[in-house]
Design an enzyme around this catalytic site. Structure first.
Site, PDB file in Angstrom:
ATOM      1  N   GLY A 217       8.769   0.456   2.235  1.00  0.00           N
ATOM      2  CA  GLY A 217       9.780  -0.422   2.817  1.00  0.00           C
ATOM      3  C   GLY A 217       9.256  -1.484   3.763  1.00  0.00           C
ATOM      4  O   GLY A 217       9.995  -1.949   4.622  1.00  0.00           O
ATOM      5  N   LYS A 218       7.999  -1.916   3.580  1.00  0.00           N
ATOM      6  CA  LYS A 218       7.440  -2.891   4.525  1.00  0.00           C
ATOM      7  C   LYS A 218       8.140  -4.253   4.430  1.00  0.00           C
ATOM      8  O   LYS A 218       8.363  -4.914   5.443  1.00  0.00           O
ATOM      9  CB  LYS A 218       5.929  -3.040   4.361  1.00  0.00           C
ATOM     10  CG  LYS A 218       5.428  -3.445   3.000  1.00  0.00           C
ATOM     11  CD  LYS A 218       3.912  -3.466   2.969  1.00  0.00           C
ATOM     12  CE  LYS A 218       3.399  -3.825   1.577  1.00  0.00           C
ATOM     13  NZ  LYS A 218       3.753  -2.778   0.571  1.00  0.00           N
ATOM     14  N   GLU A 243       5.649 -12.497  -3.276  1.00  0.00           N
ATOM     15  CA  GLU A 243       5.875 -11.500  -4.317  1.00  0.00           C
ATOM     16  C   GLU A 243       7.273 -11.602  -4.914  1.00  0.00           C
ATOM     17  O   GLU A 243       7.435 -11.552  -6.134  1.00  0.00           O
ATOM     18  CB  GLU A 243       5.666 -10.097  -3.738  1.00  0.00           C
ATOM     19  CG  GLU A 243       5.773  -8.992  -4.783  1.00  0.00           C
ATOM     20  CD  GLU A 243       5.507  -7.615  -4.188  1.00  0.00           C
ATOM     21  OE1 GLU A 243       4.976  -6.752  -4.905  1.00  0.00           O
ATOM     22  OE2 GLU A 243       5.835  -7.402  -3.007  1.00  0.00           O
ATOM     23  N   GLN A 360      -1.060  -4.547   1.948  1.00  0.00           N
ATOM     24  CA  GLN A 360      -1.175  -3.343   1.129  1.00  0.00           C
ATOM     25  C   GLN A 360      -2.277  -2.449   1.686  1.00  0.00           C
ATOM     26  O   GLN A 360      -3.262  -2.932   2.237  1.00  0.00           O
ATOM     27  CB  GLN A 360      -1.524  -3.712  -0.316  1.00  0.00           C
ATOM     28  CG  GLN A 360      -0.378  -4.359  -1.085  1.00  0.00           C
ATOM     29  CD  GLN A 360       0.627  -3.340  -1.595  1.00  0.00           C
ATOM     30  OE1 GLN A 360       0.715  -2.227  -1.083  1.00  0.00           O
ATOM     31  NE2 GLN A 360       1.386  -3.722  -2.590  1.00  0.00           N
TER      32      GLN A 360
END
Length: 450
Positions: A217-218, A243, A360
């Site tokens: 959930g970043k 993204e 990431q």
């Protein structure tokens, strides 16, 4: 010595007298080099012979050697600038032409100003050539033009030492302002009260890194903070989404703000009650200055060009780091990500606003019994950890353990905090609304994102 004759000089901005006076002042009083070293460089001189002379002076200065007429004449002869006779004549000329060595800073300022004008002319010619060539996207050409001009202004900025007593006065004044008006003087609040108590808000010029494994959930976390900042501060918030499309991001923000199931938004199964909630949330969000850019593979230079056009900027979100491209062609991905992270920190400092970047993580947590992330899990580069002022990791145990007591519980792990303490803040998570919330006594799941 043809270049030293003004009649042979091109009609670009330059001052022969100022260049000669700078060099002459240093010849008369070598200690004057201390005063000009932070103002000009050798390439600020227009005449190449003057560049060579200044470089020689600079080398002697660095080597703690005395700058005098004899050594300078020998250098000019050895470098082929002039024969011994002409070298002696010219050195005598620049020593005699100086009105007063006390004004060396003024002479250096003239040399610097003329140098900047020449740089502007060169940049303008490059911009003109690029525009005539019509190669590439117009927006890219505009970004390149802005960056070219900005780089000239940036290189002109010089700072010197400041005595601690002056800094103490500024610090004391800041502390007084904080005590009188805490809300205004402290860092930008995230809107999550428990997290803000540890961070004391997000500092101006801070680079904040939000790391997590996929599915934690970043993106939602950063969007929640973006909405909170825009609503609370009334400042502009910019989101770069590398993204997801801007429609996908706004859909998530609507789901979080309206408390409408994100699945309903994707499937179109929206009840009349949900439509009412969405209308209210839309009205609320539309009053915010939130700008979204979903350009893929954008560089820091491209971001900077766009952000400088935004008035009253207060906060920047980038989702996410590993999808960015470097301005330089670097074959090694670790070095490339390191270059990007360093430039992001510089960006935050130049804009004087907090910049939050998603990142990431490697698969390291998956192989451990305790799957909570650590700094060593940052993917691609250790430079990310070094450049960031604050590193936050998101962790939800329910991702691995489906027992009821793990549901809707999230952890925000403050792994690095350049300004204070580290630790773990427990938060609530509503997956159906892609929404985090504080779990303190005053804020329940229905009480807003903060």
């Amino acid at each position: 010595m043809a270049e030293l004759n003004e009649s042979f000089a091109r009609k670009l901005p330059y001052s022969l007298e100022a260049e000669q006076s700078v060099l002459g002042s240093i010849l008369i009083d070598p200690e004057k080099f201390n005063e000009v070293a932070g103002i000009i460089r050798s390439d600020d001189f227009y005449l190449s012979d003057h560049q060579e002379i200044f470089l020689a002076m600079q080398n002697w200065y660095l080597q703690n050697r005395q700058i005098d007429l004899v050594t300078l004449i020998n250098m000019m002869v050895a470098s082929g600038i002039a024969d011994e006779t002409k070298a002696k004549e010219y050195i005598r000329l620049i020593a005699d032409i100086v009105p007063s060595a006390q004004n060396v800073r003024d002479y250096a300022k003239i040399v610097k100003d003329k140098s900047m004008l020449r740089q502007l002319i060169a940049a303008s010619e490059d911009i003109t050539e690029t525009a005539y060539g019509e190669q590439g996207d117009v927006v890219t050409i505009l970004d390149h033009a802005e960056q070219s001009i900005f780089a000239i202004a940036q290189n002109n900025e010089t700072k010197g030492f400041v005595h601690i007593k002056d800094i103490l006065l500024q610090t004391y004044d800041h502390l007084h302002q904080v005590s009188v008006n805490k809300a205004e003087m402290l860092g930008t609040p995230t809107g999550f009260s428990d997290l803000d108590r540890v961070l004391v808000g997000m500092g101006k010029s801070d680079l904040l890194l939000v790391g997590a494994r996929p599915g934690m959930g970043k993106t939602s976390f950063c969007l929640n903070i973006a909405s909170n900042v825009a609503l609370a501060t009334k400042k502009a918030v910019c989101v770069f989404s590398l993204e997801m499309s801007n429609e996908q991001l706004v859909s998530r923000m609507l789901s979080s703000e309206a408390l409408v199931d994100s699945h309903a938004l994707r499937s179109g199964e929206i009840s009349p009650e949900d439509w009412m909630k969405l209308a209210q949330a839309s009205a609320k969000l539309s009053e915010c200055d939130i700008y979204i850019d979903d350009t893929t593979g954008i560089t820091v230079t491209g971001m900077k060009a766009k952000l400088r056009r935004i008035k009253n900027l207060g906060f920047v979100v980038i989702d996410y780091l590993q999808l960015m491209q470097s301005d330089k062609r670097i074959d090694n991905r670790v070095q490339e990500v390191g270059e990007i992270s360093r430039n992001l920190k510089i960006l935050a400092k130049e804009l004087n606003v907090p910049v939050m970047v998603c990142a990431q993580l490697s698969r390291g947590p998956e192989s451990r019994t305790d799957k909570r992330p650590m700094l060593s899990d940052l993917r691609d580069s250790g430079a990310i950890e070094q450049d960031a002022d604050v590193v936050l990791f998101l962790f939800r145990d329910e991702y691995y353990d489906k027992t009821p007591e793990k549901a809707n519980v999230a952890e925000c792990i403050i792994a690095k905090n350049r300004h204070g303490s580290t630790g773990t803040v427990e938060m609530g998570w509503q997956g159906q609304f892609t929404r985090f919330y504080s779990r303190d006594m005053d804020h329940g799941p229905e009480g807003g994102a903060g």
